[in-house]
Design an enzyme around this catalytic site. Structure first.
Site, PDB file in Angstrom:
ATOM      1  N   ASP A 475       0.825  -1.206   0.000  1.00  0.00           N
ATOM      2  CA  ASP A 475       0.000   0.000   0.000  1.00  0.00           C
ATOM      3  C   ASP A 475       0.861   1.258   0.000  1.00  0.00           C
ATOM      4  OD1 ASP A 475      -2.338   1.473   0.086  1.00  0.00           O
ATOM      5  OD2 ASP A 475      -3.191   0.339   1.745  1.00  0.00           O
ATOM      6  N   ASP A 543     -10.842   1.564  -3.151  1.00  0.00           N
ATOM      7  CA  ASP A 543     -11.375   1.320  -1.811  1.00  0.00           C
ATOM      8  C   ASP A 543     -12.895   1.309  -1.824  1.00  0.00           C
ATOM      9  OD1 ASP A 543      -9.068   0.898  -0.452  1.00  0.00           O
ATOM     10  OD2 ASP A 543      -8.846   2.935   0.305  1.00  0.00           O
TER      11      ASP A 543
HETATM   12  C1  GLA Z   1      -5.784   1.666   2.046  1.00  0.00           C
HETATM   13  C2  GLA Z   1      -6.186   0.465   1.230  1.00  0.00           C
HETATM   14  C3  GLA Z   1      -7.260  -0.300   1.970  1.00  0.00           C
HETATM   15  C4  GLA Z   1      -6.732  -0.716   3.307  1.00  0.00           C
HETATM   16  C5  GLA Z   1      -6.268   0.490   4.098  1.00  0.00           C
HETATM   17  C6  GLA Z   1      -5.567   0.077   5.373  1.00  0.00           C
HETATM   18  O1  GLA Z   1      -6.805   2.599   2.104  1.00  0.00           O
HETATM   19  O2  GLA Z   1      -6.602   0.838  -0.053  1.00  0.00           O
HETATM   20  O3  GLA Z   1      -7.691  -1.409   1.228  1.00  0.00           O
HETATM   21  O4  GLA Z   1      -5.667  -1.606   3.114  1.00  0.00           O
HETATM   22  O5  GLA Z   1      -5.373   1.281   3.340  1.00  0.00           O
HETATM   23  O6  GLA Z   1      -5.133   1.153   6.112  1.00  0.00           O
END
Ligand code: GLA
Length: 719
Positions: A475, A543
């Site tokens: 990430d 997300d």
């Molecule tokens: C990002 C990712 C999510 C999750 C969060 C965790 O937003 O896109 O899927 O992993 O971080 O903090």
């Protein structure tokens, strides 16, 4: 097929794919110009095209246009692909042609082993120039392969003198794009691209191109949610299935800029490369600067045809392991958020395994003091509170349940409230006398510094080794701000070096741990591009897991990127982001158009829901090879994949006012002389009728209400 031909008398090169030709020639004054980009031509035809003299300037106010790689200098008034300042204050370049080379079987510039069977050996043309006065050389590279429609272009600039020589001083590189692509004269021009934001990536836009400069860019240090570095150009008449489409895509995971210029005299071109405007790097004597690839492609079969050619290219020549089926995964993020514990992960893992999940991924919250987003980033050891005995017991149980194990990491980041930051407050990007602005309570590590990269590698390598981690969800949850390196003589380099460092770290981990797979993520789809996909197996698309919103997001994603890379989860209803309630089957069917995952809180699903989910996972596994490896055809309210004798249609019904007729769904790419059997119902269909008349949405597909959905799996009879 000859990929590159050269005519020495005309100084013309012809680059050919199965479906297109690209011709360039050197003028008498050594200016490289594009002659043709479009339908296939023979060398003779290209020579005839090149013999038409370029229009002479009409007045002293007109400049040189239509160049293959326009650099600042002389009567050039468009946006240059190359801008620089020499140590003595002089600007620009004046090239002299040095020669060219054609190499077959050259290695890829990035560590991206081509799937590389017979006949896929690349061929690379390099055209070399040097400045007529200053110690600078430029190589323009063109790579193409018999099995791809895509032409990969990049450029390399060298400062050829040593420090002891008279010009032994740095050159300031103000802008160096990878390539400039010029369109043929068309009656009009239209631009297709995606825009968006966090949780709303991939909104496809089609707009007429103004007589102006249109800039698509990211100044965020990542590819971005707001724009993605590809575009498609047509004359305004192309459709999903027909018409000529010229497209380009940049293989870069940091800041970038692509400028489409429609000059008043009619020429349309787009120049693109890494970095946003205003970044300056110093090129020292003996140094060279290499751009990423800015690839291009011409299609005659509409936007769908262009997308399929990109999908094939990415599968065959970009992805590290394209042929491998992507596992059905479970991800804990929407179920347990930061509050992961051994107990809740064990509960989720048990439920996931019963559904047929193959890979269990524990998301954020498992390490250091990470109980929310304010602390712990950078401390990559299991939280003693959440995992008193380390991750060992969870990993062992996940494997006992027959699943692989994956972990979420964010290696480029640090919370100020972390042991790492307390120990190394100087490891972050920062400017002298400026605040370090946090976003999501975190700062960006300067990964291009060797000691920071070495630390990141050591931590990740230890984690992957200790727990035999099969999968990292990698990430990156904030853009760069205040990006500097106090005391460094060349601070803007970090915008480029960071990207190289991330790619190199991914490549090294993969080569040391051949079983490791990587999902690229930046708060959803903030870092999806041809650069990162050379080191990743999939990308977290968004997300936003609301299935209705996902239809649009996935539509935008599919314009360039193939379904096998499109990570898509089924989550709870009502959706935690949008509050929208949608049927379980609809949520599944939309996610089944990509690499299926499950991200809901399975502890709260009813027995009936779990049973239905298990059936749908089993169904997905049956259609998975076709979805993940087939050719994709986009239809209204449906997507169809075709692989060999099989075809899978995923269709859905969105709200329609009463009385509005719903047209039948006509399928694509089937054999009109063949019959196809529905693998679920046993019903036999005539290929010709599926193509000509299509399936009635109510009667044949059974879509009768809002958000009803279906999957039809067809196999050619006798095949
Ligand atoms: C990002 C990712 C999510 C999750 C969060 C965790 O937003 O896109 O899927 O992993 O971080 O903090």
């Amino acid at each position: 097929m000859t990929l590159v031909s050269y005519d020495p008398a005309a100084r013309l090169w012809l680059l050919s794919t199965a479906g297109s030709s690209y011709a360039i020639r050197l003028d008498e004054d050594d200016v490289l110009r594009q002659v043709h980009w479009g339908r296939p031509l023979t060398l003779e035809q290209a020579l005839t095209a090149a013999a038409v003299p370029a229009a002479a300037p009409g007045s002293s106010f007109d400049g040189i246009t239509g160049e293959e790689y326009p650099a600042e200098g002389g009567a050039r008034f468009g946006l240059p692909s190359l801008q620089l300042r020499h140590a003595d204050g002089s600007r620009g370049v004046h090239w002299q042609y040095l020669g060219h080379g054609i190499e077959t079987g050259a290695a890829a510039p990035e560590a991206s082993p081509a799937v590389g069977e017979e006949g896929t050996r690349p061929c690379e043309l390099t055209i070399r120039f040097r400045d007529r006065h200053y110690p600078l050389e430029l190589d323009l590279h063109y790579r193409l392969r018999p099995s791809s429609e895509v032409l990969e272009r990049r450029a390399v600039l060298r400062h050829t003198e040593s420090e002891s020589e008279p010009w032994g001083e740095p050159v300031r590189l103000l802008r160096m794009d990878a390539a400039c692509w010029t369109l043929p004269p068309l009656p009009d021009y239209r631009l297709s691209h995606v825009t968006g934001g966090w949780s709303s990536e991939g909104r496809l836009r089609r707009t007429s191109i103004p007589v102006a400069e249109t800039v698509l860019t990211s100044r965020r240090g990542i590819t971005s949610h707001q724009a993605n570095p590809w575009l498609m150009l047509d004359d305004g008449s192309a459709t999903e299935d027909s018409g000529e489409v010229w497209s380009t895509a940049l293989a870069w995971s940091g800041s970038w800029r692509i400028t489409v210029q429609r000059a008043p005299e009619g020429v349309v071109s787009c120049t693109g490369g890494s970095g946003h405007e205003g970044l300056v790097v110093r090129l020292l004597p003996g140094d060279s600067w290499e751009t990423p690839v800015f690839a291009g492609q011409y299609a005659q079969d509409g936007f769908g045809g262009a997308s399929r050619a990109w999908h094939r290219h990415i599968a065959d020549h970009v992805l590290p392991r394209a042929a491998e089926l992507r596992p059905v995964l479970y991800n804990s993020w929407e179920a347990t958020g930061f509050r992961v514990s051994e107990q809740n992960q064990l509960q989720l893992a048990a439920k996931a395994a019963e559904l047929g999940v193959e890979l269990f991924v524990m998301d954020d919250g498992w390490f250091g003091a990470r109980r929310d987003d304010t602390a712990g980033l950078g401390d990559w050891t299991p939280s003693a509170e959440a995992f008193p005995d380390g991750l060992g017991p969870l990993v062992a149980e996940v494997r006992r349940l027959g699943m692989r194990f994956g972990l979420w990491v964010e290696p480029e980041m640090v919370n100020p409230d972390s042991d790492l930051y307390r120990e190394h407050p100087d490891w972050v990007l920062r400017q002298p006398h400026r605040e370090r602005s946090t976003l999501r309570n975190q700062l960006v590590l300067d990964l291009a510094r060797p000691e920071v990269a070495a630390w990141a590698h050591a931590r990740l390598d230890a984690l992957v080794s200790e727990y035999a981690v099969n999968y990292l969800k990698w990430d990156m949850n904030r853009p760069f701000t205040d990006a500097g390196r106090p005391g460094h003589p060349d601070p803007d380099r970090l915008w480029f070096d960071h990207v190289h460092a991330v790619h190199a770290l991914m490549a090294r981990l993969r080569s040391d741990h051949p079983g490791l797979r990587i999902e690229a993520c930046a708060g959803g789809g903030g870092r999806v591009d041809l650069g990162v996909l050379a080191h990743a197996d999939s990308a977290w698309t968004s997300d936003n897991t609301d299935a209705l919103d996902r239809i649009g997001i996935q539509h935008g994603y599919s314009q360039l990127y193939p379904a096998r890379t499109m990570s898509a989860w089924v989550t709870d209803s009502p959706n935690p982001l949008t509050g929208r309630s949608l049927p379980l089957a609809f949520r599944f069917h939309v996610a089944m158009a990509g690499a299926l995952g499950i991200g809901g809180d399975l502890r709260s699903w009813t027995e009936a829901e779990l049973r239905q989910a298990a059936d749908l996972v089993a169904r997905y596994k049956r259609i998975r090879p076709v979805v993940q490896q087939g050719a994709q055809y986009r239809h209204r309210n449906a997507v169809q994949h075709v692989l060999g004798e099989e075809s899978v249609l995923i269709a859905w019904q969105l709200p329609v006012p009463h009385g509005v007729p719903i047209p039948p769904l006509r399928l694509a790419a089937l054999d009109p002389a063949a019959r196809y059997r529905d693998q679920e119902t046993g019903r036999l269909h005539e290929g010709a009728l599926l193509l000509a008349r299509g399936l009635d949405v109510r009667l044949d597909l059974g879509l009768t209400g809002d958000f009803s959905s279906t999957v039809v799996h067809l196999r050619r009879e006798g095949g």
